[in-house]
Design a protein around this motif. Structure first.
Motif, PDB file in Angstrom:
ATOM      1  N   GLU A  48       0.839  -1.203   0.000  1.00  0.00           N
ATOM      2  CA  GLU A  48       0.000   0.000   0.000  1.00  0.00           C
ATOM      3  C   GLU A  48       0.870   1.248   0.000  1.00  0.00           C
ATOM      4  OE1 GLU A  48      -2.455  -0.815   3.421  1.00  0.00           O
ATOM      5  OE2 GLU A  48      -4.068  -1.514   2.117  1.00  0.00           O
ATOM      6  N   TRP A  49       1.531   1.445  -1.112  1.00  0.00           N
ATOM      7  CA  TRP A  49       2.481   2.535  -1.280  1.00  0.00           C
ATOM      8  C   TRP A  49       1.804   3.900  -1.150  1.00  0.00           C
ATOM      9  CZ3 TRP A  49       7.633   2.620  -1.387  1.00  0.00           C
ATOM     10  CH2 TRP A  49       8.284   3.723  -1.934  1.00  0.00           C
ATOM     11  N   HIS A  50       0.676   4.069  -1.792  1.00  0.00           N
ATOM     12  CA  HIS A  50      -0.001   5.368  -1.750  1.00  0.00           C
ATOM     13  C   HIS A  50      -0.518   5.669  -0.347  1.00  0.00           C
ATOM     14  CE1 HIS A  50      -2.368   8.819  -2.963  1.00  0.00           C
ATOM     15  NE2 HIS A  50      -3.412   8.273  -2.369  1.00  0.00           N
ATOM     16  N   ARG A  51      -1.092   4.690   0.291  1.00  0.00           N
ATOM     17  CA  ARG A  51      -1.678   4.905   1.615  1.00  0.00           C
ATOM     18  C   ARG A  51      -0.629   5.332   2.641  1.00  0.00           C
ATOM     19  NH1 ARG A  51      -4.567   0.201   5.306  1.00  0.00           N
ATOM     20  NH2 ARG A  51      -4.865   1.465   7.184  1.00  0.00           N
ATOM     21  N   ASP A 134      12.063   5.117 -13.964  1.00  0.00           N
ATOM     22  CA  ASP A 134      11.399   5.083 -15.256  1.00  0.00           C
ATOM     23  C   ASP A 134      11.123   3.663 -15.728  1.00  0.00           C
ATOM     24  OD1 ASP A 134      13.275   7.897 -16.540  1.00  0.00           O
ATOM     25  OD2 ASP A 134      11.450   7.819 -15.360  1.00  0.00           O
ATOM     26  N   THR A 135      11.783   2.666 -15.125  1.00  0.00           N
ATOM     27  CA  THR A 135      11.622   1.303 -15.600  1.00  0.00           C
ATOM     28  C   THR A 135      10.654   0.500 -14.747  1.00  0.00           C
ATOM     29  OG1 THR A 135      13.486   0.529 -14.265  1.00  0.00           O
ATOM     30  CG2 THR A 135      13.958   1.279 -16.502  1.00  0.00           C
ATOM     31  N   LEU A 136      10.169   1.101 -13.676  1.00  0.00           N
ATOM     32  CA  LEU A 136       9.254   0.403 -12.800  1.00  0.00           C
ATOM     33  C   LEU A 136       7.936   1.154 -12.751  1.00  0.00           C
ATOM     34  CD1 LEU A 136      11.775  -0.314  -9.914  1.00  0.00           C
ATOM     35  CD2 LEU A 136      11.161  -1.813 -11.805  1.00  0.00           C
ATOM     36  N   SER A 137       6.916   0.490 -12.188  1.00  0.00           N
ATOM     37  CA  SER A 137       5.630   1.147 -12.061  1.00  0.00           C
ATOM     38  C   SER A 137       5.636   2.065 -10.846  1.00  0.00           C
ATOM     39  CB  SER A 137       4.524   0.084 -11.967  1.00  0.00           C
ATOM     40  OG  SER A 137       4.883  -0.918 -11.042  1.00  0.00           O
ATOM     41  N   SER A 138       4.469   2.632 -10.492  1.00  0.00           N
ATOM     42  CA  SER A 138       4.414   3.732  -9.532  1.00  0.00           C
ATOM     43  C   SER A 138       5.029   3.386  -8.189  1.00  0.00           C
ATOM     44  CB  SER A 138       2.958   4.161  -9.341  1.00  0.00           C
ATOM     45  OG  SER A 138       2.181   3.075  -8.873  1.00  0.00           O
TER      46      SER A 138
END
Length: 554
Positions: A48-51, A134-138
């Motif tokens: 839960e990166w955003h949280r 740049d090579t990975l998602s958020s």
């Protein structure tokens, strides 16, 4: 939850099977394999990166009201540090719970692969490790956590029914290994020595173009009861189709992928000055296709146990497969590979992988239609394929198709026999799920599920199984022997209403009798010269049809 039951005695008193052991597991189930007596279970959890992190950096947060850009960056840095410290503490706590190897070392993370390992993938990229975001998602390398848990199924004594009723089953003992992963979803491939997880990502080459990438995470498996271990990571261009696009052989990993067509902003030429216009005008870029789709087979060396390197090194590539097309099926067989691409016709590519550093295409067989699943028979000298026939000019699908290929000579592949069911709406779920494909080598019978929507003036709808005779020698035509309807009334397919529960298509063959399971029913037939129905069971018998009523076609 993972549960192990005793099936040595099938009870007939209506009571459930005896539970030997069970255990709760965190994360979502991805796949499982049993190699020998050891079961390996793969689960994946989203982080839960955003949280916990990024929401504290959103510009609209109250703490940033009235701040200019410089002030915002200073305050955001402080907020990020506070959030990161709390996040790291909680993350380590949860990892310790997940990384319980039942060996008295529950307070360490020895089975967790280092996050920094993924940074090595970008060491040779333009910009070095600065290219990593740049090579990975958020979520970067922390997008998800993937874990392999293993246990020996024979380490538990069999319980009888009386024992199971007297005491609770013991907790299953597991040994685990895990790693953070750049993507939230993964496809799983397994050999006797490795489990390979693959996930889709992307790499930015410049401000206007991106390239498809597939990330690979390899776990080593052991037959001596020790825990699985994170072995190596890697990256290949393009996206793979399914688990048959990956194969491990003789210390090398082979991966078949398609790099999708790229679209972007194309620079336009300057408008030169004329008699009427004396100013040099720069035209804006125009949206268009930058690159056609293409496919490739990449060979990577798996580092030996104990090597310092933890990276899957690319040693060979066979590229340029199916320009403007995409992969529809793939199959590796020892040092050979077969790849089917499609747009309007179906090239079957044969590849020689005997030299890992020089994989090469040996033959390209162009035929109409495409194959969705390739099954080796006759020791690998034949490929039995199912898929669709299609119009060679338009690529429009015209019916279901079975093809027998002769691949005994890698330089001269050919079609021995083809069978086409000429109905645009005919298909088989075995095209996308190999567990529904059942070929009997001794009797040369192919049992597959079939679905035909039917037309009002030409063909009745059908949902069930068809048994085909397929002689791998190619000397006899492929012919349907008989069909088994899983619906009592064909019109029910168009107008009926069944419960939402839907059994996947499977066949079981024992002593010349086949049991067919699909949808809402199961039926048993003899497979001899006379096909006789032995029994039929409708799983919806006695159901209140006013509850949970859904259209048949789902």
């Amino acid at each position: 939850r993972v549960s192990l039951y005793d099936t040595s005695v099938i009870r007939n008193d209506g009571k459930p099977l005896s539970l030997i052991t069970s255990r709760k597991m965190g994360g979502g189930y991805r796949s499982a394999r049993m190699i020998g007596n050891t079961a390996h279970i793969v689960v994946q959890s989203g982080v839960e990166w955003h949280r916990h992190i990024t929401r504290y950096l959103d510009r609209w947060q109250v703490v940033y009201d009235g701040l200019n850009k410089t002030e915002y960056l200073e305050v955001a840095a402080e907020q990020a540090k506070l959030a990161a410290d709390k996040f790291a503490t909680r993350l380590i706590k949860e990892l310790k719970l997940l990384a319980d190897n039942d060996d008295g070392m529950t307070d360490d993370c020895s089975g967790v692969t280092k996050i920094a390992l993924f940074a090595s993938l970008n060491d040779n990229a333009e910009g070095g490790n600065d290219a990593l975001p740049d090579t990975l998602s958020s979520g970067g390398a922390l997008n998800s956590y993937l874990q392999v848990s293993s246990f020996d199924m024979n380490m538990y004594p069999q319980w009888n029914a009386a024992d199971a009723e007297k005491s609770a089953a013991p907790v299953m003992a597991m040994k685990t290994a895990g790693s953070f992963f750049p993507t939230s979803h993964s496809d799983i491939y397994a050999s006797k020595d490795f489990i390979v997880a693959s996930g889709r990502g992307y790499a930015r080459r410049d401000s206007r173009s991106w390239e498809d990438n597939t990330y690979l995470l390899t776990f080593g498996l052991s037959s001596d009861g020790s825990a699985p271990s994170g072995r190596a990571i890697g990256r290949v261009p393009g996206y793979l189709l399914n688990q048959f696009s990956v194969d491990e052989f003789d210390g090398y990993l082979r991966v078949a992928t398609t790099s999708q067509a790229q679209w972007g902003c194309i620079d336009q030429p300057m408008i030169e000055p004329t008699d009427d216009v004396d100013v040099l005008i720069e035209r804006p870029c125009k949206w268009g296709q930058l690159k056609e789709s293409t496919s490739q087979v990449t060979v990577l060396k798996i580092p030996e146990e104990g090597e310092m390197s933890r990276e899957l090194k690319t040693v060979g590539v066979a590229d340029g497969l199916g320009e403007t097309e995409v992969i529809f099926s793939c199959r590796f067989f020892n040092d050979k590979a077969y790849v089917v691409t499609f747009r309007r016709t179906d090239p079957l590519y044969a590849l020689d992988l005997s030299d890992p550093e020089n994989p090469r295409v040996t033959d390209e067989l162009k035929i109409s239609g495409f194959s969705s699943y390739l099954h080796p028979v006759l020791g690998g000298d034949r490929l039995l394929a199912i898929g669709r026939e299609a119009n060679e000019e338009t690529g429009r699908v015209t019916g279901f198709q079975i093809t027998l290929f002769d691949v005994s000579d890698l330089n001269n592949t050919s079609v021995l026999q083809r069978y086409t069911l000429e109905d645009q709406w005919s298909s088989s779920s075995a095209e996308n799920n190999h567990l529904a494909f059942h070929y009997l080598h001794q009797s040369n019978l192919l049992l597959i599920p079939m679905s035909i929507r039917g037309t009002y003036d030409k063909r009745e709808p059908f949902d069930g199984f068809t048994v085909y005779h397929v002689n791998p020698s190619g000397k006899e035509k492929i012919e349907p022997r008989f069909s088994v309807s899983m619906v009592e009334d064909p019109s029910f397919i168009r107008y009926g209403c069944w419960h939402d529960a839907y059994m996947p298509a499977r066949t079981l063959v024992f002593r010349g009798n086949a049991t067919f399971v699909k949808g809402h029913s199961s039926v048993s037939y003899t497979l001899g010269d006379t096909q006789t129905q032995r029994w039929y069971h409708n799983f919806d018998d006695g159901r209140d049809k006013t509850i949970g009523c859904f259209s048949y076609w789902r």
